[in-house]
Design a protein around this motif. Structure first.
Motif, PDB file in Angstrom:
ATOM      1  N   ASP A 183       0.887  -1.147   0.000  1.00  0.00           N
ATOM      2  CA  ASP A 183       0.000   0.000   0.000  1.00  0.00           C
ATOM      3  C   ASP A 183       0.937   1.211   0.000  1.00  0.00           C
ATOM      4  OD1 ASP A 183      -1.399   2.227   0.864  1.00  0.00           O
ATOM      5  OD2 ASP A 183      -2.748   1.092   2.143  1.00  0.00           O
ATOM      6  N   ALA A 184       1.063   1.840  -1.180  1.00  0.00           N
ATOM      7  CA  ALA A 184       1.988   2.978  -1.324  1.00  0.00           C
ATOM      8  C   ALA A 184       1.221   4.304  -1.356  1.00  0.00           C
ATOM      9  CB  ALA A 184       2.824   2.800  -2.589  1.00  0.00           C
ATOM     10  N   VAL A 185       0.015   4.276  -0.790  1.00  0.00           N
ATOM     11  CA  VAL A 185      -0.860   5.462  -0.819  1.00  0.00           C
ATOM     12  C   VAL A 185      -0.172   6.682  -0.209  1.00  0.00           C
ATOM     13  CG1 VAL A 185      -3.002   6.398   0.184  1.00  0.00           C
ATOM     14  CG2 VAL A 185      -3.028   4.166  -0.945  1.00  0.00           C
ATOM     15  N   GLN A 186       0.595   6.473   0.865  1.00  0.00           N
ATOM     16  CA  GLN A 186       1.239   7.615   1.532  1.00  0.00           C
ATOM     17  C   GLN A 186       2.681   7.823   1.067  1.00  0.00           C
ATOM     18  OE1 GLN A 186      -0.243   9.803   3.415  1.00  0.00           O
ATOM     19  NE2 GLN A 186      -2.191   8.773   3.788  1.00  0.00           N
ATOM     20  N   ALA A 187       3.103   7.098   0.049  1.00  0.00           N
ATOM     21  CA  ALA A 187       4.506   7.167  -0.367  1.00  0.00           C
ATOM     22  C   ALA A 187       4.752   8.152  -1.506  1.00  0.00           C
ATOM     23  CB  ALA A 187       4.985   5.773  -0.788  1.00  0.00           C
ATOM     24  N   VAL A 188       3.717   8.396  -2.311  1.00  0.00           N
ATOM     25  CA  VAL A 188       3.884   9.085  -3.598  1.00  0.00           C
ATOM     26  C   VAL A 188       4.591  10.435  -3.494  1.00  0.00           C
ATOM     27  CG1 VAL A 188       2.643   9.862  -5.642  1.00  0.00           C
ATOM     28  CG2 VAL A 188       1.716   8.025  -4.259  1.00  0.00           C
ATOM     29  N   CYS A 189       4.259  11.207  -2.466  1.00  0.00           N
ATOM     30  CA  CYS A 189       4.843  12.554  -2.372  1.00  0.00           C
ATOM     31  C   CYS A 189       6.296  12.523  -1.911  1.00  0.00           C
ATOM     32  CB  CYS A 189       4.039  13.412  -1.400  1.00  0.00           C
ATOM     33  SG  CYS A 189       2.331  13.631  -1.921  1.00  0.00           S
ATOM     34  N   VAL A 196      10.533   1.652  -5.754  1.00  0.00           N
ATOM     35  CA  VAL A 196       9.671   0.826  -4.901  1.00  0.00           C
ATOM     36  C   VAL A 196       9.047  -0.304  -5.735  1.00  0.00           C
ATOM     37  CG1 VAL A 196       7.564   0.845  -3.481  1.00  0.00           C
ATOM     38  CG2 VAL A 196       9.148   2.787  -3.378  1.00  0.00           C
ATOM     39  N   THR A 197       8.542   0.051  -6.903  1.00  0.00           N
ATOM     40  CA  THR A 197       7.782  -0.892  -7.732  1.00  0.00           C
ATOM     41  C   THR A 197       8.525  -2.202  -8.035  1.00  0.00           C
ATOM     42  OG1 THR A 197       6.651   1.007  -8.672  1.00  0.00           O
ATOM     43  CG2 THR A 197       6.413  -1.049  -9.873  1.00  0.00           C
ATOM     44  N   PRO A 198       9.827  -2.157  -8.383  1.00  0.00           N
ATOM     45  CA  PRO A 198      10.487  -3.425  -8.716  1.00  0.00           C
ATOM     46  C   PRO A 198      10.542  -4.430  -7.555  1.00  0.00           C
ATOM     47  CG  PRO A 198      11.832  -1.544  -9.391  1.00  0.00           C
ATOM     48  CD  PRO A 198      10.716  -1.005  -8.573  1.00  0.00           C
ATOM     49  N   GLU A 199      10.317  -3.936  -6.330  1.00  0.00           N
ATOM     50  CA  GLU A 199      10.395  -4.832  -5.160  1.00  0.00           C
ATOM     51  C   GLU A 199       9.113  -5.633  -4.953  1.00  0.00           C
ATOM     52  OE1 GLU A 199      13.177  -5.079  -3.730  1.00  0.00           O
ATOM     53  OE2 GLU A 199      14.189  -3.240  -4.350  1.00  0.00           O
ATOM     54  N   VAL A 200       8.019  -5.243  -5.635  1.00  0.00           N
ATOM     55  CA  VAL A 200       6.712  -5.843  -5.318  1.00  0.00           C
ATOM     56  C   VAL A 200       6.004  -6.365  -6.565  1.00  0.00           C
ATOM     57  CG1 VAL A 200       6.404  -4.331  -3.291  1.00  0.00           C
ATOM     58  CG2 VAL A 200       5.485  -3.612  -5.504  1.00  0.00           C
ATOM     59  N   ASP A 201       4.947  -7.161  -6.340  1.00  0.00           N
ATOM     60  CA  ASP A 201       4.099  -7.641  -7.443  1.00  0.00           C
ATOM     61  C   ASP A 201       2.891  -6.740  -7.642  1.00  0.00           C
ATOM     62  OD1 ASP A 201       5.467 -10.309  -7.853  1.00  0.00           O
ATOM     63  OD2 ASP A 201       4.946 -10.443  -5.722  1.00  0.00           O
ATOM     64  N   LEU A 202       2.399  -6.167  -6.530  1.00  0.00           N
ATOM     65  CA  LEU A 202       1.182  -5.355  -6.571  1.00  0.00           C
ATOM     66  C   LEU A 202       1.390  -4.092  -5.741  1.00  0.00           C
ATOM     67  CD1 LEU A 202      -0.987  -8.434  -5.710  1.00  0.00           C
ATOM     68  CD2 LEU A 202      -1.373  -7.149  -7.804  1.00  0.00           C
ATOM     69  N   LEU A 203       0.852  -2.978  -6.230  1.00  0.00           N
ATOM     70  CA  LEU A 203       1.071  -1.699  -5.536  1.00  0.00           C
ATOM     71  C   LEU A 203      -0.201  -0.845  -5.639  1.00  0.00           C
ATOM     72  CD1 LEU A 203       4.282   0.397  -5.734  1.00  0.00           C
ATOM     73  CD2 LEU A 203       2.152   1.483  -6.446  1.00  0.00           C
ATOM     74  N   SER A 204      -0.618  -0.265  -4.518  1.00  0.00           N
ATOM     75  CA  SER A 204      -1.848   0.546  -4.497  1.00  0.00           C
ATOM     76  C   SER A 204      -1.547   2.023  -4.305  1.00  0.00           C
ATOM     77  CB  SER A 204      -2.743   0.137  -3.322  1.00  0.00           C
ATOM     78  OG  SER A 204      -3.070  -1.203  -3.346  1.00  0.00           O
ATOM     79  N   ILE A 218      -5.350   3.583  -8.032  1.00  0.00           N
ATOM     80  CA  ILE A 218      -4.541   2.875  -9.031  1.00  0.00           C
ATOM     81  C   ILE A 218      -4.082   1.573  -8.381  1.00  0.00           C
ATOM     82  CG2 ILE A 218      -2.373   2.916 -10.356  1.00  0.00           C
ATOM     83  CD1 ILE A 218      -2.625   6.005 -10.415  1.00  0.00           C
ATOM     84  N   LEU A 219      -4.160   0.495  -9.151  1.00  0.00           N
ATOM     85  CA  LEU A 219      -3.545  -0.761  -8.706  1.00  0.00           C
ATOM     86  C   LEU A 219      -2.563  -1.188  -9.784  1.00  0.00           C
ATOM     87  CD1 LEU A 219      -3.377  -3.163  -6.713  1.00  0.00           C
ATOM     88  CD2 LEU A 219      -5.172  -4.278  -8.042  1.00  0.00           C
ATOM     89  N   ILE A 220      -1.323  -1.392  -9.403  1.00  0.00           N
ATOM     90  CA  ILE A 220      -0.327  -1.889 -10.350  1.00  0.00           C
ATOM     91  C   ILE A 220      -0.251  -3.408 -10.184  1.00  0.00           C
ATOM     92  CG2 ILE A 220       2.114  -1.787 -11.052  1.00  0.00           C
ATOM     93  CD1 ILE A 220       0.492   0.883 -11.381  1.00  0.00           C
ATOM     94  N   GLU A 221      -0.486  -4.103 -11.290  1.00  0.00           N
ATOM     95  CA  GLU A 221      -0.357  -5.575 -11.274  1.00  0.00           C
ATOM     96  C   GLU A 221       0.803  -5.908 -12.190  1.00  0.00           C
ATOM     97  OE1 GLU A 221      -5.071  -6.587 -11.448  1.00  0.00           O
ATOM     98  OE2 GLU A 221      -3.706  -8.223 -11.868  1.00  0.00           O
ATOM     99  N   ARG A 222       1.954  -6.179 -11.594  1.00  0.00           N
ATOM    100  CA  ARG A 222       3.152  -6.399 -12.412  1.00  0.00           C
ATOM    101  C   ARG A 222       3.154  -7.815 -12.987  1.00  0.00           C
ATOM    102  NH1 ARG A 222       8.043  -5.975  -9.877  1.00  0.00           N
ATOM    103  NH2 ARG A 222       8.997  -5.550 -11.888  1.00  0.00           N
ATOM    104  N   GLY A 223       3.650  -7.917 -14.205  1.00  0.00           N
ATOM    105  CA  GLY A 223       3.824  -9.229 -14.832  1.00  0.00           C
ATOM    106  C   GLY A 223       2.523  -9.904 -15.228  1.00  0.00           C
ATOM    107  N   GLY A 224       1.513  -9.116 -15.564  1.00  0.00           N
ATOM    108  CA  GLY A 224       0.252  -9.720 -16.026  1.00  0.00           C
ATOM    109  C   GLY A 224      -0.657 -10.087 -14.887  1.00  0.00           C
ATOM    110  N   PRO A 225      -1.922 -10.418 -15.215  1.00  0.00           N
ATOM    111  CA  PRO A 225      -2.916 -10.678 -14.166  1.00  0.00           C
ATOM    112  C   PRO A 225      -2.556 -11.904 -13.315  1.00  0.00           C
ATOM    113  CG  PRO A 225      -3.927 -10.497 -16.348  1.00  0.00           C
ATOM    114  CD  PRO A 225      -2.464 -10.537 -16.566  1.00  0.00           C
TER     115      PRO A 225
END
Ligand code: PLP
Length: 386
Positions: A183-189, A196-204, A218-225
């Motif tokens: 949950d990267a909701v508070q990370a963006v700023c 951050v993204t390369p460390e995870v499969d899913l990011l909100s 936004i939900l990032i689903e890395r590497g396909g569904p």
């Protein structure tokens, strides 16, 4: 901040130190939203040229978002809010893979409640709110099938940053089949999401935390569904999230995200100085005030303190009367008399935790906001202690 920009409050200036609850929308994002609320209203799934234009606007926004997040455009799924992104990640992983969900005890309710609802495991945190890595390892090792591990990038109450690379190593060693969600909701700023993204499969993410509109996640689903969708129907977002897209909101979200990313480094420097000035000023004036987490473990915009002998509820009431916007726990939990679940998990004494005050800074925060906040909080605390 100009008072007349807040509906219903015109007579005096607002000191807005509640950016973690919601940031004011960026003027550039408001400008970007307008054409899609007025002229360009077609359904992006339609087959005429009017519709194709809105579809193209969503595609361009998706490209912009992917650049900032450090993923491919087809890994970006637009949702209705951060809560929906979190719910989708966790429920969707368990629905697809079976097994349990695991998270930290300091997660936002959008994660914690889903994990608990699904009968998952909750791992303790240290005194700064960081997940206990040894306990995470033993929890994962004891399970046959872990569907997903969810650990927030930045805590919404105290601002603590998680070392997701370390979490990732433990997940890969003890639960190699599990997905890792953050949950990267508070990370963006504050953090460069490309790291951050390369460390995870899913990011909100949630747009209203970085100057975009409410109602876009936004939900990032890395590497396909890899998970089941939560909302099924018309098959939008490549079957991952049905429902007609919020074109206006999505376009504005991309604008806000790009601006936030561009200004991130200089804003982090500016705002950490203001944050330090705020905390130092409060400490100079108020006896028995403790900074909950040391600055080098947390993001630049977060000031969280506990004030001995004062109840947050009463303090927030007086601050509200003086037009200072702050909060005690997460916005969703404020109004409750129970101390925050985050502070309880960190081992903060209940009496101390009841005096919690969260002040969060953002792109509109100025030096005069900080000086006014110190003055108003000091005078409110004196009144309460009398
Ligand atoms: N996750 C975190 C860490 C948050 O701070 C919030 C909002 O406070 C959410 C999730 C939920 O986001 P939304 O308000 O978009 O549902």
């Amino acid at each position: 901040m100009a008072a007349d920009s807040l509906i219903g409050v015109t007579e005096t200036a607002i000191t807005y130190l509640d950016h973690a609850a919601s940031a004011p929308m960026r003027p550039e994002a408001i400008e970007a939203i307008m054409p899609f609320l007025t002229g360009n209203y077609a359904n992006p799934s339609g087959s005429h040229r009017f519709a194709r234009r809105t579809r193209q606007a969503i595609d361009e926004a998706r490209d912009q978002v992917a650049v900032v997040i450090g993923c491919r455009p087809n890994e970006v799924v637009f949702t209705g809010c951060g809560t929906e992104s979190d719910n989708t990640a966790i429920s969707g992983a368990v629905a697809r893979r079976g097994g349990v969900a695991v998270c930290s005890a300091a997660e936002h309710p959008a994660v914690l409640q889903v994990v608990e609802h699904l009968g998952g495991r909750v791992v303790g945190v240290d005194a700064s709110g960081r997940i206990d890595l040894e306990q995470l390892a033993s929890t994962l090792a004891a399970e046959d099938n872990v569907a997903i591990v969810s650990v927030m990038a930045v805590n919404n109450e105290v601002g603590t940053i998680t070392d997701l690379a370390e979490v990732g190593k433990i997940v890969r060693r003890h639960a190699p089949g599990a997905l890792l969600h953050t949950d990267a909701v508070q990370a963006v700023c504050w953090l460069d999401l490309r790291q951050v993204t390369p460390e995870v499969d899913l990011l909100s993410l949630s747009a209203h935390k970085f100057g975009g509109p409410k109602g876009v996640g936004i939900l990032i689903e890395r590497g396909g569904p890899q998970i089941e969708p939560l909302i099924i129907g018309g098959g939008q977002e490549r079957e991952r999230r049905s429902g007609t897209q919020n074109t206006a909101g999505i376009v504005a979200t991309a604008v806000a995200l790009e601006l936030t990313d561009r200004e991130r480094e200089s804003e982090a420097i500016r705002l950490s100085e203001l944050r330090d000035r705020l905390v130092a000023g409060l400490q100079r004036q108020i006896e028995g005030i403790v900074e909950t987490v040391v600055p080098d473990r947390k993001v630049a915009g977060s000031a969280h303190v506990c004030i001995a002998g004062v109840e947050s509820e009463a303090l927030l009431y007086l601050l509200d009367e003086a037009n200072v916007c702050a909060s005690a726990a997460s916005a969703c939990a404020s109004g409750a008399m129970e101390p925050s679940h985050v502070l309880a998990a960190m081992g903060v004494d209940r009496g101390v935790a009841l005096g919690a005050l969260r002040l969060t800074l953002g792109y509109t925060t100025t030096e005069s906001d900080i000086d006014r906040a110190i003055e108003v909080i000091d005078s409110a605390v004196r009144k309460l202690k009398r």
